[in-house]
Design a protein around this motif. Structure first.
Motif, PDB file in Angstrom:
ATOM      1  N   ILE A  16      -3.167 -10.857 -35.232  1.00 28.77           N
ATOM      2  CA  ILE A  16      -2.961 -10.285 -33.891  1.00 28.77           C
ATOM      3  C   ILE A  16      -4.018  -9.233 -33.598  1.00 28.77           C
ATOM      4  CG2 ILE A  16      -1.353  -9.012 -32.398  1.00 28.77           C
ATOM      5  CD1 ILE A  16       0.969 -10.183 -33.980  1.00 28.77           C
ATOM      6  N   LEU A  18      -4.205  -6.499 -31.383  1.00 33.00           N
ATOM      7  CA  LEU A  18      -3.305  -5.700 -30.544  1.00 33.00           C
ATOM      8  C   LEU A  18      -4.148  -4.746 -29.706  1.00 33.00           C
ATOM      9  CD1 LEU A  18      -0.228  -5.280 -30.144  1.00 33.00           C
ATOM     10  CD2 LEU A  18      -0.340  -3.492 -31.862  1.00 33.00           C
ATOM     11  N   THR A  23      -3.560  -8.735 -25.613  1.00 30.04           N
ATOM     12  CA  THR A  23      -3.168  -9.042 -26.987  1.00 30.04           C
ATOM     13  C   THR A  23      -3.459 -10.519 -27.233  1.00 30.04           C
ATOM     14  OG1 THR A  23      -1.460  -7.332 -27.087  1.00 30.04           O
ATOM     15  CG2 THR A  23      -1.238  -9.165 -28.615  1.00 30.04           C
ATOM     16  N   SER A  38      -1.514  -6.811 -22.363  1.00 24.65           N
ATOM     17  CA  SER A  38      -0.566  -5.934 -23.085  1.00 24.65           C
ATOM     18  C   SER A  38       0.232  -5.115 -22.071  1.00 24.65           C
ATOM     19  CB  SER A  38      -1.329  -5.010 -24.039  1.00 24.65           C
ATOM     20  OG  SER A  38      -2.138  -5.743 -24.909  1.00 24.65           O
ATOM     21  N   THR A  88       6.392  -1.323 -27.432  1.00 25.87           N
ATOM     22  CA  THR A  88       5.435  -2.097 -28.243  1.00 25.87           C
ATOM     23  C   THR A  88       6.185  -3.077 -29.135  1.00 25.87           C
ATOM     24  OG1 THR A  88       3.892  -0.249 -28.259  1.00 25.87           O
ATOM     25  CG2 THR A  88       3.551  -1.930 -29.933  1.00 25.87           C
ATOM     26  N   GLU A  89       7.288  -2.603 -29.697  1.00 25.89           N
ATOM     27  CA  GLU A  89       8.111  -3.463 -30.560  1.00 25.89           C
ATOM     28  C   GLU A  89       8.641  -4.659 -29.773  1.00 25.89           C
ATOM     29  OE1 GLU A  89      12.340  -3.086 -32.710  1.00 25.89           O
ATOM     30  OE2 GLU A  89      11.104  -1.284 -32.865  1.00 25.89           O
ATOM     31  N   LEU A  92       5.631  -7.037 -29.119  1.00 26.33           N
ATOM     32  CA  LEU A  92       5.269  -7.794 -30.326  1.00 26.33           C
ATOM     33  C   LEU A  92       6.318  -8.853 -30.644  1.00 26.33           C
ATOM     34  CD1 LEU A  92       3.852  -5.151 -32.841  1.00 26.33           C
ATOM     35  CD2 LEU A  92       2.708  -7.218 -32.097  1.00 26.33           C
ATOM     36  N   ILE A 112      -2.889  -7.507 -38.477  1.00 23.66           N
ATOM     37  CA  ILE A 112      -3.108  -6.829 -37.183  1.00 23.66           C
ATOM     38  C   ILE A 112      -4.392  -6.010 -37.238  1.00 23.66           C
ATOM     39  CG2 ILE A 112      -2.182  -5.175 -35.512  1.00 23.66           C
ATOM     40  CD1 ILE A 112       0.604  -5.950 -36.323  1.00 23.66           C
ATOM     41  N   ALA A 130       5.637  -3.923 -36.080  1.00 21.45           N
ATOM     42  CA  ALA A 130       5.468  -5.345 -36.412  1.00 21.45           C
ATOM     43  C   ALA A 130       6.592  -5.838 -37.317  1.00 21.45           C
ATOM     44  CB  ALA A 130       4.116  -5.566 -37.073  1.00 21.45           C
TER      45      ALA A 130
END
Length: 348
Positions: A16, A18, A23, A38, A88-89, A92, A112, A130
């Motif tokens: 990934i 990020l 992304t 993103s 973000t969690e 992802l 990542i 992640a």
């Protein structure tokens, strides 16, 4: 270790990139399978993602700057690092779910790419996000190394390779040799700052308020670092700061070039500073090997000319610079057993 390798036969291991703006996700053996902005759309005042957790990426980007009071479109990464942990969690988790299927048999191992200048706390935030998003094991690789591998530079050889990766939130400048970074600097000036300069220019010169998406469109269509072709014009629409009413105006590529000079000079200073700190033998190699440009910022017209003039070195743009970092993480995945020792993981 043997058990982990066995599990890998059944998991969709992924790399990934990020990024602050986009992304990218690539799967071992399949290449890039996902490339989305993103951006996450949430209910205002909460971290609840719209559309049952699916208002992420392109769906959310279309909402940027156009949301009603009850909805917020958020970019959870700022300057290449996590600014909002929960969102973000969620982002992802959505991307991993989209690539891996809803209920995977085995959780994936994930590589990542992160900016080289981030702190230990920021690295921990990426690892935790992640893992909670559904990764079995997480490995972090520095962005310039991933970009150099993706750009097919000979990073494992005893010769200097130099990469300038201009992303959305950070610019990474690194000189590599023997599969490691010899000299590196990360500066939080990149594509977003170019957009911000255009927004500020429109305010000062025309009293016109424009959004991020309009600024990005101007940068792509008429932006340049040096004069490489005939100057062109573009029609810009926004809100008049005095009357408050919608208005349009016409601007030239020349004035946008002037507006971009300040952030571009910061990037140039970073490149020259990194070269000044480089060992003499590596500097000698760079006379022949030159500099490779990667990241979305490499697509700005004339930027290779400006860097070449400032350093006296040949400057080339990587093939498909936007996907260099993601392609690099995919190659890392294929050589995970050999290179695992050079990466950071959750067991550090």
């Amino acid at each position: 270790m043997i058990f982990d390798n066995l599990l890998s036969l059944f998991s969709v291991d992924m790399g990934i990139d990020l990024g602050t703006c986009n992304t990218l996700v690539c799967v071992r053996g399949e290449g890039i399978v996902l490339n989305e902005p993103s951006v996450v759309a949430v209910h205002k005042g909460t971290n609840k993602v719209l559309q049952n957790g699916n208002a992420v990426g392109w769906v959310a980007k279309e909402m940027l700057g156009k949301t009603p009071g009850s909805i917020t479109a958020v970019r959870p990464l700022k300057d290449g690092v996590i600014s909002d942990f929960e969102i973000t969690e969620a982002m992802l988790s959505y991307f991993i779910r989209k690539v891996n299927g809803k209920r995977p048999l085995v959780k994936p191992r994930v590589v990542i790419a992160v900016p080289s200048g981030i702190t230990a706390v920021e690295k921990r935030a990426v690892l935790d996000s992640a893992e909670r998003a559904g990764a079995r094991k997480v490995f972090l690789v520095e962005e310039p190394m991933a970009a150099a591998i993706g750009a097919s530079l000979p990073v494992v050889e005893a010769t200097a390779s130099m990469i300038v990766d201009i992303g959305g939130g950070t610019t990474e400048v690194a000189i590599m040799s023997l599969a490691d970074i010899a000299q590196c600097e990360s500066v939080r000036v990149a594509g977003d700052d170019l957009d911000e300069s255009i927004i500020n220019h429109m305010k000062k010169a025309y009293n016109l308020m424009i959004g991020e998406q309009t600024a990005e469109r101007i940068k792509i269509e008429v932006g340049s670092a040096a004069k490489v072709e005939e100057d062109t014009t573009i029609e810009v629409r926004g809100r008049d700061m005095i009357s408050g009413l919608p208005r349009k105006t016409v601007i030239t590529s020349e004035e946008i070039r002037e507006a971009l000079q300040e952030p571009l000079s910061s990037i140039l200073e970073t490149v020259t500073r990194t070269l000044e700190r480089c060992d003499p033998e590596l500097a000698a190699d760079l006379v022949d090997n030159g500099i490779m440009l990667a990241g979305g910022g490499a697509l700005l017209r004339g930027i290779s000319v400006v860097i070449s003039d400032a350093t006296g070195l040949e400057c080339r743009i990587a093939e498909d610079p936007l996907t260099c970092v993601a392609r690099g993480t995919a190659i890392y995945l294929e050589h995970l057993e050999e290179w695992k020792g050079t990466m950071e993981s959750e067991i550090d």
